[in-house]
Design an enzyme around this catalytic site. Structure first.
Site, PDB file in Angstrom:
ATOM      1  N   ARG A   1      65.096  23.604 -99.834  1.00  0.00           N
ATOM      2  CA  ARG A   1      66.230  24.409-100.285  1.00  0.00           C
ATOM      3  C   ARG A   1      66.727  23.847-101.615  1.00  0.00           C
ATOM      4  NH1 ARG A   1      66.586  23.646 -94.872  1.00  0.00           N
ATOM      5  NH2 ARG A   1      68.190  22.010 -94.919  1.00  0.00           N
TER       6      ARG A   1
ATOM      7  N   ALA B   1      72.711   4.797 -81.831  1.00  0.00           N
ATOM      8  CA  ALA B   1      71.945   4.705 -80.586  1.00  0.00           C
ATOM      9  C   ALA B   1      71.871   6.047 -79.881  1.00  0.00           C
ATOM     10  CB  ALA B   1      72.580   3.659 -79.669  1.00  0.00           C
TER      11      ALA B   1
ATOM     12  N   GLU C   1      45.131  26.969-119.871  1.00  0.00           N
ATOM     13  CA  GLU C   1      44.431  27.254-121.115  1.00  0.00           C
ATOM     14  C   GLU C   1      44.443  28.745-121.428  1.00  0.00           C
ATOM     15  OE1 GLU C   1      42.035  23.857-119.101  1.00  0.00           O
ATOM     16  OE2 GLU C   1      43.409  25.478-118.537  1.00  0.00           O
TER      17      GLU C   1
ATOM     18  N   ASP D   1      66.552  16.671 -83.332  1.00  0.00           N
ATOM     19  CA  ASP D   1      67.317  17.237 -84.449  1.00  0.00           C
ATOM     20  C   ASP D   1      67.209  18.752 -84.605  1.00  0.00           C
ATOM     21  OD1 ASP D   1      67.981  14.619 -85.026  1.00  0.00           O
ATOM     22  OD2 ASP D   1      66.423  14.387 -86.558  1.00  0.00           O
TER      23      ASP D   1
ATOM     24  N   SER E   1      72.572  11.176 -86.690  1.00  0.00           N
ATOM     25  CA  SER E   1      72.156  10.658 -87.998  1.00  0.00           C
ATOM     26  C   SER E   1      72.703  11.464 -89.167  1.00  0.00           C
ATOM     27  CB  SER E   1      70.628  10.632 -88.083  1.00  0.00           C
ATOM     28  OG  SER E   1      70.092  11.939 -87.944  1.00  0.00           O
TER      29      SER E   1
ATOM     30  N   ARG F   1      60.466  17.706-100.661  1.00  0.00           N
ATOM     31  CA  ARG F   1      59.912  18.759 -99.811  1.00  0.00           C
ATOM     32  C   ARG F   1      59.253  19.839-100.653  1.00  0.00           C
ATOM     33  NH1 ARG F   1      64.371  20.300 -95.114  1.00  0.00           N
ATOM     34  NH2 ARG F   1      64.277  18.312 -93.932  1.00  0.00           N
TER      35      ARG F   1
ATOM     36  N   LEU G   1      63.167  22.100 -91.746  1.00  0.00           N
ATOM     37  CA  LEU G   1      62.099  21.559 -92.590  1.00  0.00           C
ATOM     38  C   LEU G   1      61.657  22.534 -93.678  1.00  0.00           C
ATOM     39  CD1 LEU G   1      59.899  19.666 -89.963  1.00  0.00           C
ATOM     40  CD2 LEU G   1      61.801  18.795 -91.336  1.00  0.00           C
TER      41      LEU G   1
END
Length: 369
Positions: free
Chosen positions: A211, A168, A56, A204, A172, A188, A208
């Protein structure tokens, strides 16, 4: 009160402006404002960051004296209390605004209709409820946190056609295509925090971070939060950063171990559940206490299975890639106690769209607030 087509058009513009703050306003809500006189926009603005001018105020600054006798369209009821900035209700009254149309009431108990009441008591015509659902959709985390004290929790998953998240071996990268991964970075960027488990961190070694080249310099990086009940996190991983701090939540209270890791992490001890893992209800309450509005979960099957069992996730985002990984690959949820069809977890699909070569499913288990 009946609204006109013109009202709807100006409110749609207001919501579009509010969306510009999608990545920057945390922990405040995303809010837009349009000031209209004689059918023409004379001022507009949006809240850009916490501590800065509200929507405002930006719109009044642009409209100047033309605000006198004008209508102000706002995506959220104007505030009426002193915080980091003065009340917007006072500014609207002082500028001579004659009518205020709000998309929704402010769920903040400190406002909750009082802003509209102050305007009405000052002789300003007020109306509320125009495009209310669209306005609430812009701020699911703020709305939920104001009502319950907890953030809106969204879990992001990527799977193959046969429901697998990794081979397995744990490999990934990458199940989904580049477009889906870019879309995940937008999730994110709009989040207050990213929540993961120590298993994902050890497997991994992720960064995190959000980007987004198209929004460079306009993204408030989410806080990284790791659940690590036994405090196994290494001091040398990517998350150990002075620039983008990571908080580790643990059930360990050993001061020497905590001190040894304090250079790279902010470490907090929370209660443990009976199985020794962190109490997830305590975790969610902690996230709310930190004023996180939206929390994105990026984790493996163990944490996602536990969150599903305890019904702590408001929204599931699942990217489905047109690939097959086989029956030896890892699944989405670890649910060893689920042995009968009657115990299954049911979800509702609220949105399906194609993102590049992949499908993006948005699902809800039930309304959580």
């Amino acid at each position: 009160m009946a609204f006109t087509l013109e009202d709807a058009e100006f409110m749609a513009r207001t919501l579009h402006l509010a969306e510009r703050g999608l990545y920057t306003t945390d922990p405040n809500p995303r809010v837009g404002c349009v000031i209209v006189k004689d059918g023409q926009i004379v001022g507009e603005g949006w809240h850009q960051q916490a501590g800065g001018p509200h929507a405002e105020i930006e719109a009044l600054r642009e409209s100047g004296v033309r605000a006198h006798g004008a209508t102000a369209y706002v995506s959220l009821e104007p505030c009426c209390h002193h915080g980091k900035t003065p009340p917007c209700t006072e500014a609207l009254i002082s500028a001579g605004i004659s009518r205020v149309v709000a998309a929704m009431k402010d769920p903040n108990p400190r406002v909750a209709g009082e802003g509209l009441k102050k305007l009405k008591d000052a002789g300003v015509e007020v109306a509320c409820g125009l495009l209310e659902n669209a306005a609430a959709t812009l701020n699911p985390g703020f709305c939920k946190r104001m009502k319950t004290g907890r953030p809106y929790i969204r879990s992001k998953l990527a799977m193959s056609l046969d429901g697998r998240t990794a081979l397995a071996s744990g490999e990934s990268k990458w199940i989904t295509g580049e477009d889906a991964r870019r879309d995940a970075h937008r999730l994110r960027a709009r989040s207050s925090a990213i929540l993961t488990g120590i298993g994902t961190v050890l497997q991994d070694n992720p960064e995190l971070t959000a980007r987004l080249p198209e929004a460079a310099g306009e993204v408030l990086q989410p806080v990284r939060v790791v659940l690590d009940s036994r405090l196994r996190i290494p001091a040398t991983i990517r998350l150990a950063s002075e620039r983008n701090r990571t908080t580790v939540l643990t059930a360990v209270s050993d001061k020497e171990r905590i001190q040894a890791l304090s250079a790279g992490f902010d470490i907090e001890s929370l209660p443990a559940a009976l199985d020794g893992r962190l109490n997830l209800t305590a975790v969610v309450d902690w996230l709310g206490d930190r004023q996180f509005n939206e929390v994105l979960v990026e984790a493996g099957p163990i944490l996602n299975g536990a969150l599903l069992r305890e019904n702590l996730v408001d929204e599931w985002i699942v990217y489905v890639a047109p690939v097959v990984l086989g029956d030896q690959a890892r699944g989405l949820f670890y649910l060893p106690d689920l042995t009968r069809m009657a115990e299954r977890f049911e979800m509702t699909i609220s949105d399906v769209r194609q993102v590049g070569s992949d499908l993006k499913l948005t699902l809800h288990r039930q309304k959580c607030f």
